[in-house]
Design a protein around this motif. Structure first.
Motif, PDB file in Angstrom:
ATOM      1  N   ARG B  39       0.840  -1.182   0.000  1.00  0.00           N
ATOM      2  CA  ARG B  39       0.000   0.000   0.000  1.00  0.00           C
ATOM      3  C   ARG B  39       0.883   1.242   0.000  1.00  0.00           C
ATOM      4  O   ARG B  39       1.977   1.242   0.575  1.00  0.00           O
ATOM      5  CB  ARG B  39      -0.900  -0.008   1.248  1.00  0.00           C
ATOM      6  CG  ARG B  39      -2.023   0.990   1.147  1.00  0.00           C
ATOM      7  CD  ARG B  39      -3.033   0.791   2.259  1.00  0.00           C
ATOM      8  NE  ARG B  39      -3.519   2.071   2.728  1.00  0.00           N
ATOM      9  CZ  ARG B  39      -4.231   2.257   3.831  1.00  0.00           C
ATOM     10  NH1 ARG B  39      -4.534   1.215   4.608  1.00  0.00           N
ATOM     11  NH2 ARG B  39      -4.630   3.455   4.189  1.00  0.00           N
ATOM     12  N   THR B  40       0.377   2.277  -0.644  1.00  0.00           N
ATOM     13  CA  THR B  40       1.136   3.518  -0.765  1.00  0.00           C
ATOM     14  C   THR B  40       0.460   4.594   0.077  1.00  0.00           C
ATOM     15  O   THR B  40      -0.770   4.657   0.141  1.00  0.00           O
ATOM     16  CB  THR B  40       1.220   3.935  -2.243  1.00  0.00           C
ATOM     17  OG1 THR B  40       1.860   2.871  -2.959  1.00  0.00           O
ATOM     18  CG2 THR B  40       2.036   5.199  -2.419  1.00  0.00           C
ATOM     19  N   PHE B  41       1.265   5.418   0.724  1.00  0.00           N
ATOM     20  CA  PHE B  41       0.755   6.400   1.691  1.00  0.00           C
ATOM     21  C   PHE B  41       1.204   7.803   1.340  1.00  0.00           C
ATOM     22  O   PHE B  41       2.248   8.004   0.714  1.00  0.00           O
ATOM     23  CB  PHE B  41       1.256   6.053   3.099  1.00  0.00           C
ATOM     24  CG  PHE B  41       0.754   4.725   3.590  1.00  0.00           C
ATOM     25  CD1 PHE B  41      -0.425   4.640   4.315  1.00  0.00           C
ATOM     26  CD2 PHE B  41       1.460   3.556   3.307  1.00  0.00           C
ATOM     27  CE1 PHE B  41      -0.891   3.413   4.763  1.00  0.00           C
ATOM     28  CE2 PHE B  41       0.992   2.329   3.755  1.00  0.00           C
ATOM     29  CZ  PHE B  41      -0.188   2.256   4.473  1.00  0.00           C
ATOM     30  N   LEU B  42       0.420   8.761   1.784  1.00  0.00           N
ATOM     31  CA  LEU B  42       0.775  10.170   1.652  1.00  0.00           C
ATOM     32  C   LEU B  42       1.585  10.614   2.871  1.00  0.00           C
ATOM     33  O   LEU B  42       1.529   9.974   3.924  1.00  0.00           O
ATOM     34  CB  LEU B  42      -0.498  11.028   1.571  1.00  0.00           C
ATOM     35  CG  LEU B  42      -1.371  10.784   0.338  1.00  0.00           C
ATOM     36  CD1 LEU B  42      -2.684  11.550   0.468  1.00  0.00           C
ATOM     37  CD2 LEU B  42      -0.623  11.206  -0.924  1.00  0.00           C
ATOM     38  N   ASP B  44       2.814  11.931   6.199  1.00  0.00           N
ATOM     39  CA  ASP B  44       2.228  11.997   7.537  1.00  0.00           C
ATOM     40  C   ASP B  44       1.003  11.105   7.725  1.00  0.00           C
ATOM     41  O   ASP B  44       0.362  11.164   8.789  1.00  0.00           O
ATOM     42  CB  ASP B  44       1.879  13.445   7.931  1.00  0.00           C
ATOM     43  CG  ASP B  44       3.131  14.293   8.097  1.00  0.00           C
ATOM     44  OD1 ASP B  44       4.159  13.740   8.542  1.00  0.00           O
ATOM     45  OD2 ASP B  44       3.088  15.489   7.760  1.00  0.00           O
ATOM     46  N   GLN B  45       0.683  10.304   6.742  1.00  0.00           N
ATOM     47  CA  GLN B  45      -0.399   9.330   6.912  1.00  0.00           C
ATOM     48  C   GLN B  45       0.119   8.207   7.822  1.00  0.00           C
ATOM     49  O   GLN B  45       1.261   7.771   7.706  1.00  0.00           O
ATOM     50  CB  GLN B  45      -0.789   8.762   5.542  1.00  0.00           C
ATOM     51  CG  GLN B  45      -2.263   8.437   5.406  1.00  0.00           C
ATOM     52  CD  GLN B  45      -2.610   7.887   4.037  1.00  0.00           C
ATOM     53  OE1 GLN B  45      -1.875   8.089   3.066  1.00  0.00           O
ATOM     54  NE2 GLN B  45      -3.724   7.189   3.947  1.00  0.00           N
ATOM     55  N   ARG B  46      -0.737   7.765   8.727  1.00  0.00           N
ATOM     56  CA  ARG B  46      -0.325   6.706   9.639  1.00  0.00           C
ATOM     57  C   ARG B  46      -0.427   5.353   8.941  1.00  0.00           C
ATOM     58  O   ARG B  46      -1.405   5.079   8.249  1.00  0.00           O
ATOM     59  CB  ARG B  46      -1.213   6.703  10.890  1.00  0.00           C
ATOM     60  CG  ARG B  46      -0.664   5.812  11.993  1.00  0.00           C
ATOM     61  CD  ARG B  46      -1.282   6.170  13.339  1.00  0.00           C
ATOM     62  NE  ARG B  46      -2.587   5.557  13.511  1.00  0.00           N
ATOM     63  CZ  ARG B  46      -2.762   4.275  13.842  1.00  0.00           C
ATOM     64  NH1 ARG B  46      -1.713   3.490  14.027  1.00  0.00           N
ATOM     65  NH2 ARG B  46      -3.969   3.790  13.996  1.00  0.00           N
ATOM     66  N   ILE B  47       0.582   4.507   9.132  1.00  0.00           N
ATOM     67  CA  ILE B  47       0.547   3.147   8.593  1.00  0.00           C
ATOM     68  C   ILE B  47      -0.268   2.314   9.584  1.00  0.00           C
ATOM     69  O   ILE B  47       0.071   2.273  10.770  1.00  0.00           O
ATOM     70  CB  ILE B  47       1.972   2.547   8.486  1.00  0.00           C
ATOM     71  CG1 ILE B  47       2.974   3.566   7.915  1.00  0.00           C
ATOM     72  CG2 ILE B  47       1.962   1.256   7.684  1.00  0.00           C
ATOM     73  CD1 ILE B  47       2.670   4.082   6.550  1.00  0.00           C
ATOM     74  N   GLN B  58       9.196  -0.253   0.818  1.00  0.00           N
ATOM     75  CA  GLN B  58       9.557  -0.512  -0.574  1.00  0.00           C
ATOM     76  C   GLN B  58      10.080   0.760  -1.234  1.00  0.00           C
ATOM     77  O   GLN B  58      10.985   0.715  -2.057  1.00  0.00           O
ATOM     78  CB  GLN B  58       8.316  -1.026  -1.305  1.00  0.00           C
ATOM     79  CG  GLN B  58       8.631  -1.515  -2.704  1.00  0.00           C
ATOM     80  CD  GLN B  58       7.401  -1.612  -3.557  1.00  0.00           C
ATOM     81  OE1 GLN B  58       6.286  -1.699  -3.050  1.00  0.00           O
ATOM     82  NE2 GLN B  58       7.591  -1.606  -4.860  1.00  0.00           N
ATOM     83  N   ARG B  59       9.500   1.898  -0.820  1.00  0.00           N
ATOM     84  CA  ARG B  59       9.825   3.177  -1.476  1.00  0.00           C
ATOM     85  C   ARG B  59       9.468   4.280  -0.489  1.00  0.00           C
ATOM     86  O   ARG B  59       8.483   4.162   0.241  1.00  0.00           O
ATOM     87  CB  ARG B  59       8.951   3.297  -2.725  1.00  0.00           C
ATOM     88  CG  ARG B  59       9.308   4.399  -3.699  1.00  0.00           C
ATOM     89  CD  ARG B  59       8.458   4.321  -4.973  1.00  0.00           C
ATOM     90  NE  ARG B  59       7.029   4.476  -4.689  1.00  0.00           N
ATOM     91  CZ  ARG B  59       6.097   3.555  -4.953  1.00  0.00           C
ATOM     92  NH1 ARG B  59       6.422   2.417  -5.528  1.00  0.00           N
ATOM     93  NH2 ARG B  59       4.841   3.771  -4.658  1.00  0.00           N
ATOM     94  N   GLY B  60      10.275   5.332  -0.439  1.00  0.00           N
ATOM     95  CA  GLY B  60       9.986   6.433   0.469  1.00  0.00           C
ATOM     96  C   GLY B  60      10.650   6.244   1.817  1.00  0.00           C
ATOM     97  O   GLY B  60      11.643   5.520   1.940  1.00  0.00           O
ATOM     98  N   ASP B 112       5.520  11.866   0.787  1.00  0.00           N
ATOM     99  CA  ASP B 112       4.497  11.345  -0.128  1.00  0.00           C
ATOM    100  C   ASP B 112       5.022  10.143  -0.898  1.00  0.00           C
ATOM    101  O   ASP B 112       6.229   9.996  -1.089  1.00  0.00           O
ATOM    102  CB  ASP B 112       4.088  12.441  -1.135  1.00  0.00           C
ATOM    103  CG  ASP B 112       3.060  13.397  -0.553  1.00  0.00           C
ATOM    104  OD1 ASP B 112       2.366  13.014   0.415  1.00  0.00           O
ATOM    105  OD2 ASP B 112       2.970  14.533  -1.062  1.00  0.00           O
ATOM    106  N   ASP B 113       4.070   9.314  -1.331  1.00  0.00           N
ATOM    107  CA  ASP B 113       4.392   8.169  -2.183  1.00  0.00           C
ATOM    108  C   ASP B 113       5.317   7.180  -1.477  1.00  0.00           C
ATOM    109  O   ASP B 113       6.220   6.608  -2.091  1.00  0.00           O
ATOM    110  CB  ASP B 113       5.022   8.652  -3.504  1.00  0.00           C
ATOM    111  CG  ASP B 113       4.987   7.559  -4.566  1.00  0.00           C
ATOM    112  OD1 ASP B 113       4.047   6.739  -4.563  1.00  0.00           O
ATOM    113  OD2 ASP B 113       5.924   7.507  -5.378  1.00  0.00           O
TER     114      ASP B 113
END
Lengths: 236, 236
Positions: B39-42, B44-47, B58-60, B112-113
């Motif tokens: 899943r990809t997050f913006l 400050d979005q909480r995982i 994976q990325r970010g 982001d991303d």
């Protein structure tokens, strides 16, 4: 806020032993003794540990400390401050020494008759299951250190102090009538070094915590977290 | 004392990638995508991470934080203080969420991303070598956290601040003309939460460090450690 209610089972430093086949542990100790890889230390004696090797506490308690390395730089902005207490490693637990600029770790026997065995990582090729357990033990130690860092982020020194003591007693405490106590001494200077404070301030704040009944001392000045008083009103 | 001379190679957050067979990493990403475990997050979005699962960036970049748990106890000696910044987890690195009284960890996308995949530990039975690498990565993270704790034991806030920034830039910095810089923003409140201080104090001390030339800001207020000035006189 922190809850020092410790009625749930302690995470004991010997918890690893419960999952480890005792025969294997005994075989590794035998092997270490056969290969002169075992040594016993007196209280506060430094373990001559080197980066790259793996150490196991066979008996007693190890105290880990972080030490600033000497530098020839002119940038002495950060003052010389001795060592930072980084935690205890109990019997059955592994530790290793990292050397990463600008800090180095050191290990000391925290009590008399502390016995340590050492291995090269490749020695563990003979015991893949044991190697597994060692890595799992480091994983668990890492999780605890993240919790330590959580408590050290608190602004007030008294909050860091109580949080720090609570975590130590959770990890190494033993039950007595009054609560859970740390079965070996820890100086106020050592506590101060861990929480970014001084011996004098720790002594003063320990007094405050005692007055409030948040901590006790038992025996020869050993720290004890009392059983929590019953909440007067519940908010559940 | 601390030496902010950073001329030795950085310990990059992607260093794990160099030792990992890239094909295996790609297979695990493919597997995760096939099983809807990505899943990809913006920013400050909480995982929505849970204890017991294993997460891979994976990325970010992921930001780990320690959070005090709600308690119904009356013992609110330790004040509510939001979250403690516990570090970044870069691409190719694993993380997990611990929940141990009285703290819990939380993970946020720091930019982001940011894309995360998750696994159950038993999923790794299919990739024993990868499981090995994950445990080795946690071992390395643990070593770094012991170094963090060493710097946070310093008494003066400015010492903790400079030590903390130095470690972060060592771990995640990228080279530019002026030195090494942290390629994503970090607020003064986040820094304060890590070193037991406040946003206001961090802002003031950052100003001091800038005046002394110990740190720079580049681009959009990104922290940069300049190349060390030549020592005027050597003590060697």
């Amino acid at each position: 806020m922190i809850n020092v209610n410790l009625e749930k089972p302690m995470q004991s430093s010997s918890s690893l032993d419960n999952t480890r086949p005792l025969l294997l542990w005994q075989r590794i100790i035998d092997w270490a003794q056969d290969h002169y890889r075992e040594r016993t230390f007196l209280k506060d004696q430094r373990i001559p540990a080197r980066p790259g090797l793996l150490y196991l506490v066979q008996r007693g308690v190890i105290r880990l400390a972080g030490v600033s390395k000497e530098t020839t730089s002119k940038q002495k902005l950060i003052s010389e401050e001795g060592e930072t207490f980084l935690g205890f490693i109990g019997s059955g637990q592994p530790f290793e020494i990292v050397a990463q600029s600008p800090y180095a770790l050191q290990a000391y026997a925290h009590i008399d008759d502390t016995s340590v065995i050492w291995l090269y990582w490749q020695d563990l090729d003979n015991w893949p299951h044991f190697r597994w357990e060692i890595l799992e033990a480091f994983r668990a130690q890492h999780q605890r250190k993240l919790i330590w860092l959580s408590t050290l982020g608190q602004r007030q020194t008294i909050d860091r102090l109580l949080g720090f003591i609570t975590l130590l007693v959770e990890e190494h405490g033993e039950p007595i009538e009054q609560g859970y106590y740390l079965p070996f001494p820890l100086t106020h200077a050592q506590i101060g070094s861990a929480i970014g404070s001084t011996r004098v301030t720790v002594t003063r704040l320990m007094g405050k915590l005692k007055q409030k009944g948040m901590i006790l001392t038992v025996g020869d000045n050993l720290i004890c977290l009392p059983h929590s008083p019953e909440p007067i009103t519940g908010s559940e």
